[in-house]
Design a protein around this motif. Structure first.
Motif, mmCIF file in Angstrom:
data_model
loop_
_atom_site.group_PDB
_atom_site.id
_atom_site.type_symbol
_atom_site.label_atom_id
_atom_site.label_comp_id
_atom_site.label_asym_id
_atom_site.label_seq_id
_atom_site.Cartn_x
_atom_site.Cartn_y
_atom_site.Cartn_z
ATOM 1 N N TRP A 4 0.844 -1.190 0.000
ATOM 2 C CA TRP A 4 0.000 0.000 0.000
ATOM 3 C C TRP A 4 0.876 1.235 0.000
ATOM 4 N N THR A 5 0.368 2.262 -0.658
ATOM 5 C CA THR A 5 1.064 3.540 -0.729
ATOM 6 C C THR A 5 0.198 4.590 -0.063
ATOM 7 N N LYS A 39 -4.700 6.656 0.338
ATOM 8 C CA LYS A 39 -4.149 5.309 0.428
ATOM 9 C C LYS A 39 -4.554 4.537 -0.821
ATOM 10 N N SER A 40 -3.570 3.863 -1.402
ATOM 11 C CA SER A 40 -3.789 3.031 -2.582
ATOM 12 C C SER A 40 -3.205 1.655 -2.278
ATOM 13 N N PHE A 41 -3.886 0.595 -2.692
ATOM 14 C CA PHE A 41 -3.501 -0.749 -2.298
ATOM 15 C C PHE A 41 -3.134 -1.639 -3.478
ATOM 16 N N HIS A 74 2.261 1.380 -8.509
ATOM 17 C CA HIS A 74 2.145 2.304 -9.635
ATOM 18 C C HIS A 74 2.092 3.753 -9.157
ATOM 19 N N VAL A 75 1.331 4.013 -8.101
ATOM 20 C CA VAL A 75 1.247 5.366 -7.552
ATOM 21 C C VAL A 75 2.614 5.811 -7.042
ATOM 22 N N ALA A 88 -8.298 5.209 -2.255
ATOM 23 C CA ALA A 88 -8.357 5.525 -3.682
ATOM 24 C C ALA A 88 -8.661 4.314 -4.550
ATOM 25 N N HIS A 89 -9.563 4.516 -5.506
ATOM 26 C CA HIS A 89 -9.759 3.505 -6.541
ATOM 27 C C HIS A 89 -9.250 4.024 -7.883
#
Length: 163
Positions: free
Chosen positions: A27-28, A57-59, A65-66, A102-103
């Motif tokens: 996760w970022t 938060k991006s998983f 990628h983020v 985030a999606h």
């Protein structure tokens, strides 16, 4: 389900940091500052309004990628589910922050140019990603919008990935 969806346009306020939970979920997280522009009705002059800060938060695959695509100061658009996180700090003060699970995350191309590069799995002969290829990833069948990866890492401490 009663969820609050949100789209935030702003600037990346902190360096996106890639982490890995104890059970292996990447996760970022980064902060986004969004400042509304307001026009004074009397003078007609434009000025900055109040700045709102969001933790994003991006998983899973999107997390890498983020982290590889964005840098502090970049204009960004984030869409996702809005929530809050609450805690008590070291001094005993109750704190909270707005969080976007985030999606979708991308550069704001109204403020500059961007080129999209699609990431494709490229397995070697044994079925593992090609050696030395930072963009080769093994597809995760559970990695799609709607997967609640946040629940998997909610109570875990982050483990920094890379430098």
């Amino acid at each position: 389900m009663n969820e609050v969806s949100i789209t935030v346009s702003g600037f990346v306020g902190t360096k996106p940091t890639l982490n890995r939970s104890q059970n292996g979920v990447e996760w970022t997280t980064f902060r986004v500052a969004s400042t509304r522009r307001v026009r004074d009705a009397r003078s007609g002059e434009w000025s900055d309004g109040r700045t709102l800060w969001f933790t994003v938060k991006s998983f899973r695959t999107g997390a890498r990628h983020v982290a590889e695509s964005l840098a502090q100061g970049d204009p960004v658009v984030v869409a996702g589910r809005l929530s809050t996180e609450e805690w008590t700090d070291k001094e005993g003060k109750d704190r909270w922050q707005l969080v976007v699970d985030a999606h979708a995350v991308g550069p704001d191309v109204t403020r500059g140019l961007a080129r999209f590069t699609r990431v494709v799995d490229r397995p070697d002969r044994e079925g593992a990603p090609a050696a030395g290829d930072p963009w080769a990833e093994v597809a995760d069948p559970g990695d799609h919008p709607g997967t609640d990866a946040a629940a998997e890492v909610e109570a875990e401490e982050p483990v920094p990935v890379g430098g």
